[in-house]
Design a protein around this motif. Sequence first.
Motif, mmCIF file in Angstrom:
data_model
loop_
_atom_site.group_PDB
_atom_site.id
_atom_site.type_symbol
_atom_site.label_atom_id
_atom_site.label_comp_id
_atom_site.label_asym_id
_atom_site.label_seq_id
_atom_site.Cartn_x
_atom_site.Cartn_y
_atom_site.Cartn_z
ATOM 1 N N UNK A 175 0.853 -1.192 0.000
ATOM 2 C CA UNK A 175 0.000 0.000 0.000
ATOM 3 C C UNK A 175 0.889 1.244 0.000
ATOM 4 N N UNK A 176 0.620 2.164 -0.910
ATOM 5 C CA UNK A 176 1.423 3.391 -1.010
ATOM 6 C C UNK A 176 1.176 4.286 0.203
ATOM 7 N N UNK A 177 2.235 4.908 0.698
ATOM 8 C CA UNK A 177 2.104 5.886 1.781
ATOM 9 C C UNK A 177 2.263 7.289 1.218
ATOM 10 N N UNK A 178 1.253 8.107 1.432
ATOM 11 C CA UNK A 178 1.320 9.529 1.091
ATOM 12 C C UNK A 178 1.547 10.257 2.403
ATOM 13 N N UNK A 179 2.781 10.719 2.613
ATOM 14 C CA UNK A 179 3.174 11.323 3.887
ATOM 15 C C UNK A 179 3.134 12.848 3.772
ATOM 16 N N UNK A 180 2.201 13.442 4.477
ATOM 17 C CA UNK A 180 2.030 14.899 4.507
ATOM 18 C C UNK A 180 2.914 15.449 5.620
#
Length: 485
Positions: free
Chosen positions: A274-279
């Motif tokens: 699962x891709x992690x989109x880290x803000x």
Amino acid sequence: MAKYEDLVYQLKRQIKSGVWRAGDKLPSLRKQSEHSGLSLMTVLHAYQVLESQGYVVSQARSGYRVTPELKETEPHRHIAVSLTEKVDINDFVFEVLQAGRNPYMVNFGFAYPDPSLYPRQQVNRSLMSAARNLPISSTFDNLPPGNEELRTILAKRYATKGVNISPEEIVITAGALEALNLSLQVCTKPGDWVVVESPTFYGALQSLERLGLKALSVRTDTIAGIDLDALEKALQSHDVKACWLMSNHQNPLGFTLTLEKKQSLNDLLNRYNVALIEDDVYGELYQEGSPVMPVKQFDQTGNVMLCSSFSKSLVSGFRIGWVAAGKRALEMQKLQLMSTLATSAPIQLALTDYLSKCNYETHLKQLRKKLHERKRQMECLLTKYLPSGVNITSQQGGYFIWVELPLGIDSVDVFHAAIKQNISIAPGKMFSVTEHYNHCMRLNASFALNDKTVQAIITLGQIISECMVVNASKNEQLRNNEPKF
């Protein structure tokens, strides 16, 4: 700042992490004084503050105990994972943000730091220099992935922190929100499931709504952050394509994940591909001397897309952000070319000029110090003027304070009453697709506390008190109307 505040913060963390459980007796004033090196009066003051915030209760001849019913109002009591197939939040967020545009407003609901904290003169000089020296080739030089020199500067800044990011994987964007939206688009299609925190940044919910994505809201604690056990159950039961979260100074709760939890999170998402989109827009706003690292530092597969910007740390109006996109960098460049074509060339050049010629680190050091001072001052005033039964959470770093009102009080009602007094807040409803945080609100603590802002806090306390009286009256009426057998 007063020494008692550090003890208050320390004990709150211990209570929320389970060191002291509901009903446990705290160390006596004398023992706490001996252990901490603080005076008896300082310890007493700290205990009294905790009592006013509902964390502890005092008992005659028995000292102080953790409030027996404290756990009943903690966010971790909520459902571990909430499913929302159709996100519908934008209209409400738009209403709240529009209401805060009044120039006479005391903007506790504002999302950005106090603009007076930015080095405007230096940044403006860099902008003028960029405009004067704008080369003919600037349009082509600043097409995706963006200005090469700016990307190299960013990569070097990450390298000094021990995060290995190549300039080739960095894509310059029109603010962090474009970086986050592009990240979503390269790994999802309409109808896909995306994990978000509960509560989460309202921009994440708006993006899911716009792209037709479905939300899995995973339980998040005010201190420990996202519940990894609940997250794994969500990954096991649903075909999740991406996870969007903040690991540093999360908006709105303010927590920072421990290094161990960041690594566990990275490993977990890798296991389920699962891709992690880290803000990470608040990553530079740590408390001085306590730098924080992104989850990206543990990424060995290119599966983490690290998004950030200069909007919270240097200047908000330039709208320049970036994403270290890992293995999806080329795909993201192509997507950006079809949407915004390119990020503003003069602004990219201006930031390159500033970062090359000015001392950005000196500015950041001053900014962190000022934000820390102002947040502590505001926490003291909130503790003083908000009514008993209100829980105030102020974490290290960032500039937001999370406020939990007694259950049954709707912060939207507080919002509407406050707007009439030219005071804005960010109601908890903005940060969730559930009803769990309707009694909460987020406050911006970055502004100087002058007479006007202090009076606004006093007025806010009065509004909350009135809402509590109305709620108590409603509850009494309901009890009186119950059938008698």
